[in-house]
Design an enzyme around this catalytic site. Structure first.
Site, PDB file in Angstrom:
ATOM      1  N   ASP A   1       0.870  -1.182   0.000  1.00  0.00           N
ATOM      2  CA  ASP A   1       0.000   0.000   0.000  1.00  0.00           C
ATOM      3  C   ASP A   1       0.902   1.225   0.000  1.00  0.00           C
ATOM      4  O   ASP A   1       2.070   1.164   0.388  1.00  0.00           O
ATOM      5  CB  ASP A   1      -0.908   0.023   1.240  1.00  0.00           C
ATOM      6  CG  ASP A   1      -2.173   0.859   1.019  1.00  0.00           C
ATOM      7  OD1 ASP A   1      -3.272   0.268   0.920  1.00  0.00           O
ATOM      8  OD2 ASP A   1      -2.060   2.108   0.949  1.00  0.00           O
ATOM      9  N   ASP A  14      -9.889   1.155  -4.461  1.00  0.00           N
ATOM     10  CA  ASP A  14     -10.728   2.298  -4.859  1.00  0.00           C
ATOM     11  C   ASP A  14     -11.336   1.988  -6.227  1.00  0.00           C
ATOM     12  O   ASP A  14     -10.615   1.606  -7.148  1.00  0.00           O
ATOM     13  CB  ASP A  14      -9.871   3.563  -4.939  1.00  0.00           C
ATOM     14  CG  ASP A  14      -9.194   3.850  -3.597  1.00  0.00           C
ATOM     15  OD1 ASP A  14      -9.892   3.883  -2.583  1.00  0.00           O
ATOM     16  OD2 ASP A  14      -7.954   4.005  -3.578  1.00  0.00           O
ATOM     17  N   ASP A  17     -16.814  -4.341  -2.876  1.00  0.00           N
ATOM     18  CA  ASP A  17     -18.245  -4.082  -2.639  1.00  0.00           C
ATOM     19  C   ASP A  17     -18.854  -3.366  -3.837  1.00  0.00           C
ATOM     20  O   ASP A  17     -20.060  -3.141  -3.865  1.00  0.00           O
ATOM     21  CB  ASP A  17     -18.404  -3.154  -1.424  1.00  0.00           C
ATOM     22  CG  ASP A  17     -17.765  -1.805  -1.726  1.00  0.00           C
ATOM     23  OD1 ASP A  17     -16.538  -1.792  -1.969  1.00  0.00           O
ATOM     24  OD2 ASP A  17     -18.477  -0.794  -1.790  1.00  0.00           O
TER      25      ASP A  17
HETATM   26  C1  LIG Z   1     -10.438   1.575  -0.028  1.00  0.00           C
HETATM   27  S1  LIG Z   1      -8.880   1.313   0.660  1.00  0.00           S
HETATM   28  C2  LIG Z   1      -8.937  -0.420   1.074  1.00  0.00           C
HETATM   29  C3  LIG Z   1      -7.916  -0.788   2.106  1.00  0.00           C
HETATM   30  C4  LIG Z   1      -8.049  -2.229   2.646  1.00  0.00           C
HETATM   31  N1  LIG Z   1      -7.812  -3.213   1.616  1.00  0.00           N
HETATM   32  C5  LIG Z   1      -9.395  -2.438   3.263  1.00  0.00           C
HETATM   33  O1  LIG Z   1     -10.218  -3.122   2.657  1.00  0.00           O
HETATM   34  O2  LIG Z   1      -9.622  -1.942   4.359  1.00  0.00           O
HETATM   35  C6  LIG Z   1      -7.861   1.333  -0.765  1.00  0.00           C
HETATM   36  C7  LIG Z   1      -6.363   1.305  -0.471  1.00  0.00           C
HETATM   37  O3  LIG Z   1      -5.663   1.289  -1.686  1.00  0.00           O
HETATM   38  C8  LIG Z   1      -4.482   2.051  -1.543  1.00  0.00           C
HETATM   39  N2  LIG Z   1      -4.044   2.445  -2.902  1.00  0.00           N
HETATM   40  C9  LIG Z   1      -4.812   3.019  -3.846  1.00  0.00           C
HETATM   41  N3  LIG Z   1      -4.080   3.202  -4.976  1.00  0.00           N
HETATM   42  C10 LIG Z   1      -2.833   2.754  -4.703  1.00  0.00           C
HETATM   43  C11 LIG Z   1      -1.636   2.674  -5.450  1.00  0.00           C
HETATM   44  N4  LIG Z   1      -1.562   3.112  -6.713  1.00  0.00           N
HETATM   45  N5  LIG Z   1      -0.549   2.159  -4.859  1.00  0.00           N
HETATM   46  C12 LIG Z   1      -0.597   1.707  -3.587  1.00  0.00           C
HETATM   47  N6  LIG Z   1      -1.717   1.746  -2.816  1.00  0.00           N
HETATM   48  C13 LIG Z   1      -2.817   2.263  -3.371  1.00  0.00           C
HETATM   49  C14 LIG Z   1      -4.900   3.199  -0.666  1.00  0.00           C
HETATM   50  O4  LIG Z   1      -3.803   3.782  -0.021  1.00  0.00           O
HETATM   51  C15 LIG Z   1      -5.865   2.509   0.303  1.00  0.00           C
HETATM   52  O5  LIG Z   1      -5.228   2.079   1.493  1.00  0.00           O
END
Ligand SMILES: C[S@@+](CC[C@H](N)C(=O)[O-])C[C@H]1O[C@@H](n2cnc3c(N)ncnc32)[C@H](O)[C@@H]1O
Length: 232
Positions: free
Chosen positions: A82, A131, A167
């Site tokens: 992450d 995301d 989701d």
């Molecule tokens: C919606 S959160 C989900 C986190 C975890 N998997 C959960 O379900 O609780 C999305 C995660 O993707 C990470 N993320 C998004 N784009 C990223 C990228 N290009 N490189 C690394 N991390 C990324 C964000 O930092 C975030 O922690």
């Protein structure tokens, strides 16, 4: 007392189970001694000290899958990836406190994942609640877009498996369309996994975001697939 974000960043820097990249324009990772390390092609020898299969959790957030999969399957190594250090802090600290030796964390932008992981080093990838990037024109940022699948091809074994848990109905349908249009092999897909017996025990693990989605009554979706062979 709950630590501040800055305190979590500072503590993360000291953890021996974390490698961090701080700038995509300077694609190097440092360890807890502030030394630059080159793990590419050396995850088995340098990081884990064994030859067990390595599984990535992409978008690992607080690392629930990384830690819980590592506990459930000691015959594999797990790496949570992450960009957000304050979230990763939770998982990395838990792995240290619980002595989960087959869990490790890589803080980087997934856009440069191939800089740090070599060809065929990874046997499986879990993408947990990424995301969905719903705004028009942003679909290439989705972690199951063809652009990212091409990156995963460069680090996965040819028979490697990719799991998506989400989701989001748009991301779910989009991923199925990418799999069909690019000729990948769909192994399983379901738009409401908790409505029936789970096809995979690891799906029992709940992430931070999943907890919030379930509380809102959202249905959890799962896709499991393999990338096409290049000559298919
Ligand atoms: C919606 S959160 C989900 C986190 C975890 N998997 C959960 O379900 O609780 C999305 C995660 O993707 C990470 N993320 C998004 N784009 C990223 C990228 N290009 N490189 C690394 N991390 C990324 C964000 O930092 C975030 O922690």
């Amino acid at each position: 007392m709950r630590k501040s974000k800055l305190e979590r960043f500072a503590e993360l820097d000291t953890f021996p189970n974390v490698l961090q990249n701080f700038n995509v324009l300077k694609p190097v990772v440092v360890n807890n001694q502030k030394e630059e390390v080159d793990p590419k092609g050396r995850w088995h020898s340098l990081i884990f000290g064994n030859e067990k299969p390595i599984v990535l959790e992409l978008a690992c957030g607080k690392g629930e899958y990384t830690c819980n999969m590592a506990l459930a399957e000691p015959g594999k190594n797990y790496v949570g990836v992450d960009i957000k250090g304050n979230r990763m802090h939770r998982g990395a600290k838990r792995a240290l406190l619980e002595n989960i030796q087959n869990a490790f964390f890589l803080r980087t932008d997934i856009n440069i994942i191939e800089t740090f992981i070599g060809p065929g080093e990874i046997s499986e990838i879990w993408i947990t609640f990424p995301d969905p990037h719903l705004k028009t024109g942003k679909h290439l940022k989705r972690l199951t877009s063809p652009r990212f699948l091409a990156k995963y091809r460069n680090i996965l074994q040819p028979d490697g498996i990719i799991h998506l848990k989400t989701d989001d109905p748009t991301l779910y349908e989009y991923t199925l369309e990418v799999i069909a249009s690019e000729g990948h092999r769909l192994l399983y897909a379901d738009h409401d996994i908790y409505a029936k017996p789970l096809p995979e025990p690891l799906l029992e693990i709940k992430t931070y975001y999943e907890g919030m989605h379930l509380a809102e009554g959202r249905k959890i979706k799962y896709v499991k697939f393999q990338l096409s062979l290049l000559n298919e």
